[in-house]
Design a protein around this motif. Structure first.
Motif, PDB file in Angstrom:
ATOM      1  N   LYS A 138      33.675   2.319 -30.427  1.00  0.00           N
ATOM      2  CA  LYS A 138      34.443   1.300 -30.252  1.00  0.00           C
ATOM      3  C   LYS A 138      34.643   0.840 -32.015  1.00  0.00           C
ATOM      4  O   LYS A 138      35.364   0.014 -32.313  1.00  0.00           O
ATOM      5  N   GLY A 139      33.755   1.227 -32.731  1.00  0.00           N
ATOM      6  CA  GLY A 139      33.901   1.085 -34.214  1.00  0.00           C
ATOM      7  C   GLY A 139      33.445  -0.568 -34.370  1.00  0.00           C
ATOM      8  O   GLY A 139      33.989  -1.062 -35.214  1.00  0.00           O
ATOM      9  N   ILE A 140      32.615  -0.882 -33.698  1.00  0.00           N
ATOM     10  CA  ILE A 140      31.907  -2.353 -34.129  1.00  0.00           C
ATOM     11  C   ILE A 140      31.283  -2.460 -35.184  1.00  0.00           C
ATOM     12  O   ILE A 140      30.413  -1.818 -35.479  1.00  0.00           O
ATOM     13  N   LYS A 141      31.643  -3.526 -36.089  1.00  0.00           N
ATOM     14  CA  LYS A 141      31.155  -3.470 -37.410  1.00  0.00           C
ATOM     15  C   LYS A 141      30.360  -4.702 -37.778  1.00  0.00           C
ATOM     16  O   LYS A 141      29.662  -5.111 -38.759  1.00  0.00           O
ATOM     17  N   ALA A 142      30.728  -6.108 -36.751  1.00  0.00           N
ATOM     18  CA  ALA A 142      30.446  -7.304 -36.911  1.00  0.00           C
ATOM     19  C   ALA A 142      30.568  -8.094 -35.847  1.00  0.00           C
ATOM     20  O   ALA A 142      31.081  -7.493 -34.505  1.00  0.00           O
ATOM     21  N   PHE A 143      30.021  -9.125 -35.569  1.00  0.00           N
ATOM     22  CA  PHE A 143      29.788 -10.079 -34.364  1.00  0.00           C
ATOM     23  C   PHE A 143      31.137 -10.375 -33.943  1.00  0.00           C
ATOM     24  O   PHE A 143      31.496 -10.395 -32.677  1.00  0.00           O
ATOM     25  N   ALA A 144      32.089 -10.589 -34.737  1.00  0.00           N
ATOM     26  CA  ALA A 144      33.343 -11.111 -34.209  1.00  0.00           C
ATOM     27  C   ALA A 144      34.353 -10.120 -33.606  1.00  0.00           C
ATOM     28  O   ALA A 144      34.957 -10.303 -32.632  1.00  0.00           O
ATOM     29  N   ASP A 145      33.632  -8.405 -33.813  1.00  0.00           N
ATOM     30  CA  ASP A 145      34.522  -7.521 -33.234  1.00  0.00           C
ATOM     31  C   ASP A 145      34.105  -7.542 -31.695  1.00  0.00           C
ATOM     32  O   ASP A 145      34.895  -6.864 -30.840  1.00  0.00           O
ATOM     33  N   LEU A 146      33.054  -8.115 -31.224  1.00  0.00           N
ATOM     34  CA  LEU A 146      32.788  -8.207 -30.019  1.00  0.00           C
ATOM     35  C   LEU A 146      33.725  -9.180 -29.071  1.00  0.00           C
ATOM     36  O   LEU A 146      33.688  -9.036 -27.721  1.00  0.00           O
ATOM     37  N   ALA A 147      34.425  -9.871 -29.680  1.00  0.00           N
ATOM     38  CA  ALA A 147      35.353 -10.626 -29.082  1.00  0.00           C
ATOM     39  C   ALA A 147      36.858 -10.082 -29.066  1.00  0.00           C
ATOM     40  O   ALA A 147      38.002 -10.661 -28.285  1.00  0.00           O
ATOM     41  N   LYS A 148      36.932  -8.930 -29.599  1.00  0.00           N
ATOM     42  CA  LYS A 148      38.192  -8.168 -29.326  1.00  0.00           C
ATOM     43  C   LYS A 148      38.739  -7.960 -28.202  1.00  0.00           C
ATOM     44  O   LYS A 148      37.964  -7.437 -27.309  1.00  0.00           O
ATOM     45  N   PRO A 149      39.999  -8.067 -27.641  1.00  0.00           N
ATOM     46  CA  PRO A 149      40.326  -7.760 -26.444  1.00  0.00           C
ATOM     47  C   PRO A 149      40.114  -6.364 -26.110  1.00  0.00           C
ATOM     48  O   PRO A 149      40.321  -5.402 -26.788  1.00  0.00           O
ATOM     49  N   GLY A 150      39.732  -6.174 -24.841  1.00  0.00           N
ATOM     50  CA  GLY A 150      39.326  -4.826 -24.481  1.00  0.00           C
ATOM     51  C   GLY A 150      37.923  -4.219 -24.408  1.00  0.00           C
ATOM     52  O   GLY A 150      37.619  -3.148 -24.016  1.00  0.00           O
ATOM     53  N   THR A 151      37.025  -5.123 -25.338  1.00  0.00           N
ATOM     54  CA  THR A 151      35.924  -4.642 -25.511  1.00  0.00           C
ATOM     55  C   THR A 151      35.031  -5.284 -24.609  1.00  0.00           C
ATOM     56  O   THR A 151      34.882  -6.286 -24.362  1.00  0.00           O
ATOM     57  N   GLN A 152      34.143  -4.403 -23.886  1.00  0.00           N
ATOM     58  CA  GLN A 152      33.219  -4.567 -22.735  1.00  0.00           C
ATOM     59  C   GLN A 152      31.781  -5.043 -23.356  1.00  0.00           C
ATOM     60  O   GLN A 152      31.146  -4.027 -23.688  1.00  0.00           O
ATOM     61  N   VAL A 153      31.575  -6.235 -23.190  1.00  0.00           N
ATOM     62  CA  VAL A 153      30.251  -6.805 -24.096  1.00  0.00           C
ATOM     63  C   VAL A 153      29.284  -7.078 -22.899  1.00  0.00           C
ATOM     64  O   VAL A 153      29.977  -7.815 -21.817  1.00  0.00           O
ATOM     65  N   VAL A 154      27.874  -6.940 -22.949  1.00  0.00           N
ATOM     66  CA  VAL A 154      26.933  -7.243 -21.938  1.00  0.00           C
ATOM     67  C   VAL A 154      25.965  -8.167 -22.808  1.00  0.00           C
ATOM     68  O   VAL A 154      25.480  -7.740 -24.031  1.00  0.00           O
ATOM     69  N   VAL A 155      25.490  -9.334 -22.280  1.00  0.00           N
ATOM     70  CA  VAL A 155      24.653 -10.188 -22.965  1.00  0.00           C
ATOM     71  C   VAL A 155      23.808 -10.785 -21.935  1.00  0.00           C
ATOM     72  O   VAL A 155      23.696 -10.406 -20.828  1.00  0.00           O
ATOM     73  N   CYS A 156      22.585 -11.367 -22.431  1.00  0.00           N
ATOM     74  CA  CYS A 156      21.523 -12.103 -21.368  1.00  0.00           C
ATOM     75  C   CYS A 156      22.117 -13.259 -20.926  1.00  0.00           C
ATOM     76  O   CYS A 156      23.105 -14.031 -21.756  1.00  0.00           O
ATOM     77  N   ALA A 157      21.702 -13.719 -19.691  1.00  0.00           N
ATOM     78  CA  ALA A 157      22.200 -15.083 -19.053  1.00  0.00           C
ATOM     79  C   ALA A 157      21.636 -16.239 -20.052  1.00  0.00           C
ATOM     80  O   ALA A 157      20.804 -16.034 -20.706  1.00  0.00           O
ATOM     81  N   PRO A 158      22.314 -17.226 -20.158  1.00  0.00           N
ATOM     82  CA  PRO A 158      22.102 -18.454 -21.114  1.00  0.00           C
ATOM     83  C   PRO A 158      20.662 -18.850 -20.941  1.00  0.00           C
ATOM     84  O   PRO A 158      20.208 -19.476 -21.976  1.00  0.00           O
ATOM     85  N   GLN A 159      20.192 -18.831 -19.499  1.00  0.00           N
ATOM     86  CA  GLN A 159      18.718 -19.367 -19.404  1.00  0.00           C
ATOM     87  C   GLN A 159      17.611 -18.416 -19.968  1.00  0.00           C
ATOM     88  O   GLN A 159      16.517 -18.874 -20.120  1.00  0.00           O
ATOM     89  N   VAL A 160      18.030 -17.205 -20.241  1.00  0.00           N
ATOM     90  CA  VAL A 160      16.871 -16.176 -20.800  1.00  0.00           C
ATOM     91  C   VAL A 160      16.995 -16.235 -22.457  1.00  0.00           C
ATOM     92  O   VAL A 160      18.092 -16.578 -22.983  1.00  0.00           O
ATOM     93  N   PRO A 161      15.881 -16.065 -22.952  1.00  0.00           N
ATOM     94  CA  PRO A 161      15.961 -16.255 -24.424  1.00  0.00           C
ATOM     95  C   PRO A 161      17.048 -15.564 -25.173  1.00  0.00           C
ATOM     96  O   PRO A 161      17.348 -16.145 -26.056  1.00  0.00           O
ATOM     97  N   CYS A 162      17.040 -14.256 -24.952  1.00  0.00           N
ATOM     98  CA  CYS A 162      18.172 -13.710 -25.744  1.00  0.00           C
ATOM     99  C   CYS A 162      19.432 -14.176 -25.370  1.00  0.00           C
ATOM    100  O   CYS A 162      20.263 -14.016 -26.391  1.00  0.00           O
ATOM    101  N   GLY A 163      19.657 -14.676 -24.297  1.00  0.00           N
ATOM    102  CA  GLY A 163      21.093 -15.351 -23.941  1.00  0.00           C
ATOM    103  C   GLY A 163      21.163 -16.642 -24.805  1.00  0.00           C
ATOM    104  O   GLY A 163      22.118 -17.020 -25.239  1.00  0.00           O
ATOM    105  N   SER A 164      20.099 -17.502 -24.774  1.00  0.00           N
ATOM    106  CA  SER A 164      20.074 -18.853 -25.558  1.00  0.00           C
ATOM    107  C   SER A 164      20.364 -18.419 -26.893  1.00  0.00           C
ATOM    108  O   SER A 164      21.078 -19.017 -27.532  1.00  0.00           O
ATOM    109  N   ALA A 165      19.892 -17.292 -27.465  1.00  0.00           N
ATOM    110  CA  ALA A 165      20.033 -16.786 -28.856  1.00  0.00           C
ATOM    111  C   ALA A 165      21.347 -16.578 -29.214  1.00  0.00           C
ATOM    112  O   ALA A 165      22.001 -16.900 -30.345  1.00  0.00           O
ATOM    113  N   THR A 166      21.966 -16.000 -28.376  1.00  0.00           N
ATOM    114  CA  THR A 166      23.299 -15.453 -28.295  1.00  0.00           C
ATOM    115  C   THR A 166      24.413 -16.696 -28.321  1.00  0.00           C
ATOM    116  O   THR A 166      25.206 -16.520 -29.148  1.00  0.00           O
ATOM    117  N   GLU A 167      23.992 -17.612 -27.726  1.00  0.00           N
ATOM    118  CA  GLU A 167      24.749 -18.843 -27.552  1.00  0.00           C
ATOM    119  C   GLU A 167      24.868 -19.500 -28.963  1.00  0.00           C
ATOM    120  O   GLU A 167      25.598 -20.124 -29.501  1.00  0.00           O
TER     121      GLU A 167
END
Length: 268
Positions: A138-167
């Motif tokens: 997908k040619g992702i180069k920056a964090f903002a690219d993860l919000a582009k339409p059609g980009t399927q992104v997987v993250v940790c749930a908010p209660q999980v440390p990596c999910g909290s960091a993502t938030e």
């Protein structure tokens, strides 16, 4: 004559006294039977169970093997999962000796629940990175690219440390993600990427390093504002506190720090 006889008797008495002291203090194994307490090395034995964050699986498995080698007669069993799930299990009565969290928030939950003995010790830090399937299709180069339409992104749930960091990163950048999946452990996020089920995911730099050429890593500067600190603690219900504490000492000491650093963890 009397003088010679007296000297002989004194010598024999001294020899008997030395022999008697020696036999009263030692056994055939060299262990002290009277007077002295057993040495610490003789008390480091038996089984312990360590509940540890999923991101520690590789390093802690290695350290567990080394610990068993260092202390003959010990066995370290592990339960790896998201830190929030581990706290839930522990507060519900799951038996364990040591808890290692991927963030301070979940360790605080454990402490507030009264299941931690003493003060937790910080032993490592970790930072997020973006991972994609090999070659970054997908040619992702920056964090903002993860919000582009059609980009399927997987993250940790908010209660999980990596999910909290993502938030935290989302709040700092003003970029809101729309993940197709929120996982309960960082290893599950990584699994979605290595199996080709998503275009990108947010995991720790250590997980990306461990995956090798199964993923492409895309570092982003905003991750520096969401660094997770890892604490480790002895649990109050431990049935083998001496061995459990020795494992904690190993993790936080030079031997453990060497293994953690090699895996990409930073110092606390």
């Amino acid at each position: 004559m009397k003088s010679i006889l007296g000297v002989a008797v004194a010598a024999l008495s001294a020899a008997a006294l030395v022999a008697g002291c020696s036999s009263s203090q030692q056994t055939g194994t060299g262990a002290t039977t009277t007077g002295d307490a057993p040495s610490m090395s003789t008390s480091i034995t038996g089984d312990i169970t360590v509940f540890a964050a999923a991101s520690l699986k590789s390093t802690f498995t290695e350290l567990g093997k080394q610990f068993e080698k260092n202390y003959t007669g010990t066995h370290v069993a592990f339960s790896f999962a998201g830190s929030s799930d581990l706290v839930t299990q522990l507060t519900q009565g799951a038996p364990a000796d040591v808890f290692a969290s991927a963030d301070e928030k979940n360790m605080t939950k454990a402490t507030d629940a009264g299941i931690v003995s003493g003060k937790p010790v910080d032993f490592a830090t970790n930072t997020l990175t973006i991972v994609t399937p090999p070659g970054n299709p997908k040619g992702i180069k920056a964090f903002a690219d993860l919000a582009k339409p059609g980009t399927q992104v997987v993250v940790c749930a908010p209660q999980v440390p990596c999910g909290s960091a993502t938030e935290k990163v989302e709040q700092a950048t003003g970029v809101t993600l729309a993940p197709v999946s929120e996982e309960s452990a960082v290893t599950d996020v990584l699994g979605k990427i290595t199996s080709g089920q998503a275009d990108a995911g947010l995991v720790y730099v250590t997980d990306a390093a461990g995956a090798g050429d199964k993923v492409t890593s895309v570092p982003f500067p905003e991750s520096s504002g969401a660094v997770n600190t890892y604490p480790i603690a002895l649990l109050k219900d431990s049935k083998n506190t001496a061995t459990a504490q020795k494992f904690i000492d190993m993790v936080s000491g030079p031997e453990g720090q060497k293994v953690l650093s090699a895996a990409g963890f930073a110092a606390p």
